[in-house]
Design an enzyme around this catalytic site. Sequence first.
Site, PDB file in Angstrom:
ATOM      1  N   TYR A  11      13.622  -2.870  -5.436  1.00 50.71           N
ATOM      2  CA  TYR A  11      12.527  -2.852  -6.393  1.00 50.71           C
ATOM      3  C   TYR A  11      11.338  -1.979  -5.992  1.00 50.71           C
ATOM      4  CZ  TYR A  11       8.377  -4.512  -8.860  1.00 50.71           C
ATOM      5  OH  TYR A  11       7.228  -4.561  -9.582  1.00 50.71           O
ATOM      6  N   GLY A  48       0.291   0.311  -4.762  1.00 49.77           N
ATOM      7  CA  GLY A  48      -0.985  -0.381  -4.625  1.00 49.77           C
ATOM      8  C   GLY A  48      -1.939   0.026  -5.717  1.00 49.77           C
ATOM      9  N   CYS A 106       7.733 -13.056   2.434  1.00 51.99           N
ATOM     10  CA  CYS A 106       7.706 -11.863   3.277  1.00 51.99           C
ATOM     11  C   CYS A 106       6.401 -11.849   4.063  1.00 51.99           C
ATOM     12  CB  CYS A 106       7.794 -10.601   2.415  1.00 51.99           C
ATOM     13  SG  CYS A 106       7.614  -9.092   3.389  1.00 51.99           S
ATOM     14  N   CYS A 122      13.132  -2.319   5.346  1.00 60.10           N
ATOM     15  CA  CYS A 122      13.037  -3.342   4.291  1.00 60.10           C
ATOM     16  C   CYS A 122      14.104  -3.112   3.220  1.00 60.10           C
ATOM     17  CB  CYS A 122      11.649  -3.278   3.664  1.00 60.10           C
ATOM     18  SG  CYS A 122      11.487  -4.286   2.174  1.00 60.10           S
ATOM     19  N   ASP A 132      18.259  -7.468 -14.472  1.00 53.97           N
ATOM     20  CA  ASP A 132      16.919  -7.369 -13.881  1.00 53.97           C
ATOM     21  C   ASP A 132      17.073  -7.145 -12.380  1.00 53.97           C
ATOM     22  OD1 ASP A 132      14.202  -7.312 -13.763  1.00 53.97           O
ATOM     23  OD2 ASP A 132      13.879  -9.321 -14.571  1.00 53.97           O
ATOM     24  N   ASN A 145      -0.083   1.057   5.705  1.00 48.94           N
ATOM     25  CA  ASN A 145       0.892   0.439   4.816  1.00 48.94           C
ATOM     26  C   ASN A 145       1.684  -0.560   5.648  1.00 48.94           C
ATOM     27  OD1 ASN A 145       3.964   1.645   3.242  1.00 48.94           O
ATOM     28  ND2 ASN A 145       2.842  -0.212   2.923  1.00 48.94           N
ATOM     29  N   GLY A 146       1.584  -1.838   5.299  1.00 46.11           N
ATOM     30  CA  GLY A 146       2.308  -2.857   6.048  1.00 46.11           C
ATOM     31  C   GLY A 146       1.459  -4.096   6.236  1.00 46.11           C
ATOM     32  N   CYS A 204      13.699 -12.085   3.286  1.00 44.07           N
ATOM     33  CA  CYS A 204      13.344 -12.832   2.077  1.00 44.07           C
ATOM     34  C   CYS A 204      14.599 -13.422   1.406  1.00 44.07           C
ATOM     35  CB  CYS A 204      12.552 -11.972   1.106  1.00 44.07           C
ATOM     36  SG  CYS A 204      13.267 -10.354   0.801  1.00 44.07           S
ATOM     37  N   CYS A 232       0.825  -1.208   0.000  1.00 41.93           N
ATOM     38  CA  CYS A 232       0.000   0.000   0.000  1.00 41.93           C
ATOM     39  C   CYS A 232       0.858   1.257   0.000  1.00 41.93           C
ATOM     40  CB  CYS A 232      -0.886   0.095   1.246  1.00 41.93           C
ATOM     41  SG  CYS A 232      -2.104  -1.207   1.334  1.00 41.93           S
TER      42      CYS A 232
END
Length: 510
Positions: free
Chosen positions: A268, A51, A408, A262, A371, A126-127, A462, A24
Site C-alpha cells: 500500500y 506525509g 507497527c 517493510c 482492496d 523518514n521512520g 504487522c 514521511c
Amino acid sequence: MADQFTTGPIPTFDQPEPEPREECGVFGVWAPGEEVAKLTYYGLYALQHRGQEAAGISVADGHQIVVFKDLGLVSQVFDEQVLSSLRGHVAVGHCRYSTTGSTTWENAQPTFRTTATGSGLSLGHNGNLVNTAELRDRATKLGVTSRNGATTDSDIMTALLAASAADKGLEQAALEVLPTIRGAYCLVFSDESTLYAARDPHGVRPLVLGRLERGWVVASETAALDIVGASFVREVEPGELIAIDTDGLRSSRFASPEPKGCLFEYVYLARPDTTISGRSVHATRVEIGRRLADEHPVEADLVVPVPESGTPAAIGYAQGSGIPFGTALVKNAYVGRTFIQPSQTIRQLGIRLKLNPLREVIRGKRLIVVDDSVVRGNTQRALVRMLREAGALEVHVRIASPPVQWPCFYGIDFASRAELVANGLDLDGIRRSIGADSLGYVSLDALIAASEQPKTRLCAACFTGEYPIELPDDALIGKHLLEGIEKGVAGSAAPLQPAGYGAEDALRRP
Ligand code: SF4
C-alpha cells in the site's frame, strides 16, 4: 494554526476509516548551478502520499542554511516567491505525517540545530525510532534537549548530531551517533555545504540515490527521482552513510546491514511507479492479485478495484480468474486532502465523500471487490453496503494482504490493536462484520513470493507479530512519548498509549 488539523472525524456508520499512514517522505539535492529548492519542491510533490501534515525545505549556499516549513501540503506551503528566495546548492526536503510528536509547526521538518562552533545542521527523517527515551536522556545530559518546542525523535537525533559535530565535524559525528540509534530511519541532512544520507541497518524504509547531470539526488522513492529527471543509481544500503560535496561522493558503513524491508510498502505505502529492491511495486501488486485469484476463487461477473490502491491487485485478480475487470467506483482524489473541516451534514455522507458508485455498471451484477488491506473494517463495511444499495446481487471481498493484526512501531500509523478488525474475529466473523457474501485474504507466503524478496530480508510484523527490531518497555515508546516526558508522565504506572498500540499488546507482544 495547528487546531484545524487536530480535530478528528466524527465516526458514523458509513465513515471511511483513516487509511494506514506513512510517516514521511525525504528528498535531498546536491547540485551547484541548479535551482535546488525547486527540484526539491517537485521531489516532495512526488512523495506527497508519504506525509500530508507538514512540508519543509532547507537550502544551504556554502555559508548559511535557510529553512522554510509549515503545516499543510507541499503545494500549500510553497509558492514561487518562497522557492525563489531559497538559493544555494544543497537542499533537504521533507513532507510529514507524525508518528512521534504532535502536528505542530515546531515538529515540522527539516529540523534545525547549530553546533557549538556556529555551524548549522538541518535534517529530514523518514521512520520511527524505538530508543527515543534513551536518546532523550543522553540529550538531557548533554544539555541539548529541545529549546524550540519540538517533541520528535527527529529533533533529538538532530540535537545529538549537532552536539557531537562541534569538535569533530558532522561526518565523523554521524559515524559515531548513528550506531547508537535504534529503529527505522532514513535520514537526509546537510550542513552549509555537504549533503548527507543515511539508512538504518535494517533498511526498513526505502531510500535511493540518483544522478543529475550536475549533481546528486537522494529520495524516499524512485518515483521522486523520475519527476526531477534524475537517473536511478542504487539504493542507499542499510547501515550506510553517504556524504556528497565538492570532493565527490563518499560512502561509509556505520553498522553491519541486517535488511528487514517493510513488506507493507509493496502492499500500500509506496507509489505503484516506484521500484523497491529491484522489484516494481505495480508488478508486485498485480502478481498479488493473480495469487489472490488462485487462493480465493469465486464465480462472479466483474472484478472491481477499490481505487486507487486496490487497482493493480484487481487487474491481477481479473487476469488470474478470467473474470472481466471493470470500474464501479469513482474516487474523488482530493477529498481528505482538504483542510476545510466538513460540516456535520457533509460528514454524514461518510464514504460517499470519497467514493461514488457507478450504478449502471453495478446493477444486477455479482461483484468481486479488491482492496489492498483491511484495518478497522469500516471502509469495507460501508463499501459493501453502498454496492448493495447500488444494485449489486452479490459482493465478494478480496484483500491483497494478510489480516493486519499487530501495530507497527517502525513508522506506520495503523489503528490500535484493539481497533483492528482482524484482532479477535475469525475470517467468517470479519466477513459478517463487513456484510460481504464471501471474504478472502492473500496468504503471507503468496505476498512474499509476489514481492520477489527473500523472507529473511523483510519485516512482516504487522501480519505476524514478529518484530525484527527489539522494542523497549511499553512506557518508553509511543507517538506522544516526548510530550509525556515533558509533562513528567511517561514511565509512570499509566503508560501513554502509543499510536497504533493497544493496551493488550503489553500482554501479547512477543
Ligand atoms: S510492521 Fe508492517 S508496516 Fe511496520 S515496518 Fe513492518 S511490515 Fe512495515
